[in-house]
Write a protein that holds these residues in place. Structure first.
Motif, PDB file in Angstrom:
ATOM      1  N   ILE A   1      12.491  -5.302  -0.091  1.00  0.00           N
ATOM      2  CA  ILE A   1      13.327  -4.259  -0.675  1.00  0.00           C
ATOM      3  C   ILE A   1      13.652  -4.646  -2.108  1.00  0.00           C
ATOM      4  N   ILE A   2      13.515  -3.688  -3.002  1.00  0.00           N
ATOM      5  CA  ILE A   2      13.950  -3.872  -4.386  1.00  0.00           C
ATOM      6  C   ILE A   2      15.204  -3.028  -4.554  1.00  0.00           C
ATOM      7  N   ILE A   3      16.278  -3.662  -5.000  1.00  0.00           N
ATOM      8  CA  ILE A   3      17.522  -2.950  -5.275  1.00  0.00           C
ATOM      9  C   ILE A   3      17.705  -2.936  -6.779  1.00  0.00           C
ATOM     10  N   TYR A   4      17.847  -1.744  -7.328  1.00  0.00           N
ATOM     11  CA  TYR A   4      18.023  -1.640  -8.787  1.00  0.00           C
ATOM     12  C   TYR A   4      19.373  -1.052  -9.126  1.00  0.00           C
TER      13      TYR A   4
ATOM     14  N   ASP B   1       8.049   1.368   9.617  1.00  0.00           N
ATOM     15  CA  ASP B   1       6.683   1.047  10.046  1.00  0.00           C
ATOM     16  C   ASP B   1       5.627   1.649   9.123  1.00  0.00           C
ATOM     17  N   ASP B   2       5.973   2.714   8.402  1.00  0.00           N
ATOM     18  CA  ASP B   2       5.023   3.386   7.501  1.00  0.00           C
ATOM     19  C   ASP B   2       5.070   2.832   6.088  1.00  0.00           C
ATOM     20  N   CYS B   3       5.846   1.804   5.862  1.00  0.00           N
ATOM     21  CA  CYS B   3       6.145   1.378   4.503  1.00  0.00           C
ATOM     22  C   CYS B   3       5.922  -0.120   4.334  1.00  0.00           C
ATOM     23  N   ASP B   4       5.514  -0.496   3.102  1.00  0.00           N
ATOM     24  CA  ASP B   4       5.359  -1.909   2.783  1.00  0.00           C
ATOM     25  C   ASP B   4       6.456  -2.410   1.849  1.00  0.00           C
ATOM     26  N   LEU B   5       7.121  -1.486   1.158  1.00  0.00           N
ATOM     27  CA  LEU B   5       8.153  -1.851   0.196  1.00  0.00           C
ATOM     28  C   LEU B   5       9.146  -0.699   0.061  1.00  0.00           C
ATOM     29  N   PHE B   6      10.430  -1.021   0.080  1.00  0.00           N
ATOM     30  CA  PHE B   6      11.480  -0.034  -0.170  1.00  0.00           C
ATOM     31  C   PHE B   6      12.081  -0.297  -1.536  1.00  0.00           C
ATOM     32  N   ILE B   7      12.404   0.780  -2.240  1.00  0.00           N
ATOM     33  CA  ILE B   7      13.114   0.674  -3.508  1.00  0.00           C
ATOM     34  C   ILE B   7      14.373   1.520  -3.370  1.00  0.00           C
ATOM     35  N   ILE B   8      15.538   0.895  -3.574  1.00  0.00           N
ATOM     36  CA  ILE B   8      16.819   1.554  -3.344  1.00  0.00           C
ATOM     37  C   ILE B   8      17.755   1.297  -4.514  1.00  0.00           C
ATOM     38  N   SER B   9      18.443   2.339  -4.951  1.00  0.00           N
ATOM     39  CA  SER B   9      19.486   2.188  -5.959  1.00  0.00           C
ATOM     40  C   SER B   9      20.677   1.474  -5.325  1.00  0.00           C
ATOM     41  N   LYS B  10      21.345   0.641  -6.102  1.00  0.00           N
ATOM     42  CA  LYS B  10      22.524  -0.050  -5.570  1.00  0.00           C
ATOM     43  C   LYS B  10      23.657   0.934  -5.281  1.00  0.00           C
TER      44      LYS B  10
ATOM     45  N   VAL C   1       3.250   6.318  -3.250  1.00  0.00           N
ATOM     46  CA  VAL C   1       4.704   6.297  -3.367  1.00  0.00           C
ATOM     47  C   VAL C   1       5.260   7.533  -2.678  1.00  0.00           C
ATOM     48  N   CYS C   2       6.222   7.308  -1.798  1.00  0.00           N
ATOM     49  CA  CYS C   2       6.919   8.407  -1.139  1.00  0.00           C
ATOM     50  C   CYS C   2       8.355   8.438  -1.643  1.00  0.00           C
TER      51      CYS C   2
ATOM     52  N   PHE D   1       0.813  -1.206   0.000  1.00  0.00           N
ATOM     53  CA  PHE D   1       0.000   0.000   0.000  1.00  0.00           C
ATOM     54  C   PHE D   1       0.856   1.271   0.000  1.00  0.00           C
ATOM     55  N   ARG D   2       2.075   1.151   0.504  1.00  0.00           N
ATOM     56  CA  ARG D   2       2.947   2.326   0.603  1.00  0.00           C
ATOM     57  C   ARG D   2       4.362   1.919   0.212  1.00  0.00           C
ATOM     58  N   VAL D   3       4.925   2.645  -0.752  1.00  0.00           N
ATOM     59  CA  VAL D   3       6.260   2.365  -1.279  1.00  0.00           C
ATOM     60  C   VAL D   3       7.159   3.557  -0.997  1.00  0.00           C
ATOM     61  N   PHE D   4       8.353   3.306  -0.482  1.00  0.00           N
ATOM     62  CA  PHE D   4       9.346   4.362  -0.289  1.00  0.00           C
ATOM     63  C   PHE D   4      10.465   4.165  -1.299  1.00  0.00           C
ATOM     64  N   VAL D   5      10.739   5.202  -2.067  1.00  0.00           N
ATOM     65  CA  VAL D   5      11.852   5.192  -3.009  1.00  0.00           C
ATOM     66  C   VAL D   5      12.936   6.066  -2.397  1.00  0.00           C
ATOM     67  N   LEU D   6      14.061   5.455  -2.018  1.00  0.00           N
ATOM     68  CA  LEU D   6      15.160   6.187  -1.387  1.00  0.00           C
ATOM     69  C   LEU D   6      16.093   6.728  -2.456  1.00  0.00           C
ATOM     70  N   LEU D   7      16.386   8.012  -2.364  1.00  0.00           N
ATOM     71  CA  LEU D   7      17.264   8.665  -3.333  1.00  0.00           C
ATOM     72  C   LEU D   7      18.281   9.530  -2.606  1.00  0.00           C
ATOM     73  N   ASP D   8      19.429   9.685  -3.215  1.00  0.00           N
ATOM     74  CA  ASP D   8      20.441  10.622  -2.733  1.00  0.00           C
ATOM     75  C   ASP D   8      21.327  10.999  -3.908  1.00  0.00           C
ATOM     76  N   ARG D   9      22.386  11.725  -3.611  1.00  0.00           N
ATOM     77  CA  ARG D   9      23.294  12.224  -4.654  1.00  0.00           C
ATOM     78  C   ARG D   9      23.865  11.096  -5.514  1.00  0.00           C
ATOM     79  N   TYR D  10      24.106   9.949  -4.944  1.00  0.00           N
ATOM     80  CA  TYR D  10      24.747   8.839  -5.658  1.00  0.00           C
ATOM     81  C   TYR D  10      23.759   7.920  -6.375  1.00  0.00           C
ATOM     82  N   SER D  11      22.499   8.001  -6.021  1.00  0.00           N
ATOM     83  CA  SER D  11      21.493   7.083  -6.571  1.00  0.00           C
ATOM     84  C   SER D  11      21.280   7.302  -8.058  1.00  0.00           C
TER      85      SER D  11
END
Length: 183
Positions: free
Chosen positions: A180-183, A144-153, A74-75, A45-55
């Protein structure tokens, strides 16, 4: 002895044929078989996409995977390392730290704009967050607020031939129990 649906099918198929051997194998290797709960596709129901300078920006495969969860919110979470800003402030002064902060905000907003527009084209409800904090710890706060994380390798640092996934991604994966999905 019942291990689940698959064991029932195998028991029926091979009834009276090597049944004792099958039970012995099931008993010995039980920890390697998936439980019914592990086989179920989780509801997202809730996806977090983590981003930063290197992603890297999410690739087409990530967007294609997200299509499987059309009702998910999606957050986009862009994290800037606060300790870096403090280090620049203490060594080069507050003015240079403010310049760095402004550069990071502009850089991050450009990435967030691009990813957000692509997700909105796909009809996702999108929320943006921009955080100055500790890159390795911020995702843990949202577990706790998330069902799935998506993170760049590449999240958190550059990768190399010997380390195709950044050490920070490994650290996050070890501490988060959600998918977690790592792309």
């Amino acid at each position: 002895m019942q291990v689940g649906l698959f064991s029932e099918l195998i028991n029926r198929k091979f009834q009276n044929i090597a049944e004792n051997r099958y039970r012995e194998i099931v008993e010995r290797y039980r920890e390697f078989f998936l439980s019914e709960e592990e086989l179920a596709i989780p509801r997202i129901f809730r996806v977090f996409v983590l981003l930063d300078r290197y992603s890297e920006k999410p690739n087409d495969d990530v967007y294609e995977t997200l299509k499987a969860y059309p009702s998910a919110r999606v957050c986009l979470l862009y994290v800037v390392e606060e300790s870096l800003v403090r280090l620049v402030a203490s060594t080069l002064g507050d003015e240079e730290a403010e310049k760095l902060r402004t550069l990071e905000i502009n850089f991050g907003n450009n990435i967030l704009d691009e990813v957000e527009s692509r997700l909105k084209e796909m009809k996702f409800e999108v929320e943006r967050r921009f955080i100055f904090g500790v890159r390795a710890e911020e995702p843990l706060k949202f577990e706790d607020d998330c069902d799935l994380f998506i993170i760049s390798k590449h999240y958190g640092s550059e990768t190399s031939k010997t380390y195709p996934v950044s050490p920070m991604v490994y650290r996050i994966v070890q501490h988060i129990e959600k998918p977690i999905i790592i792309y």
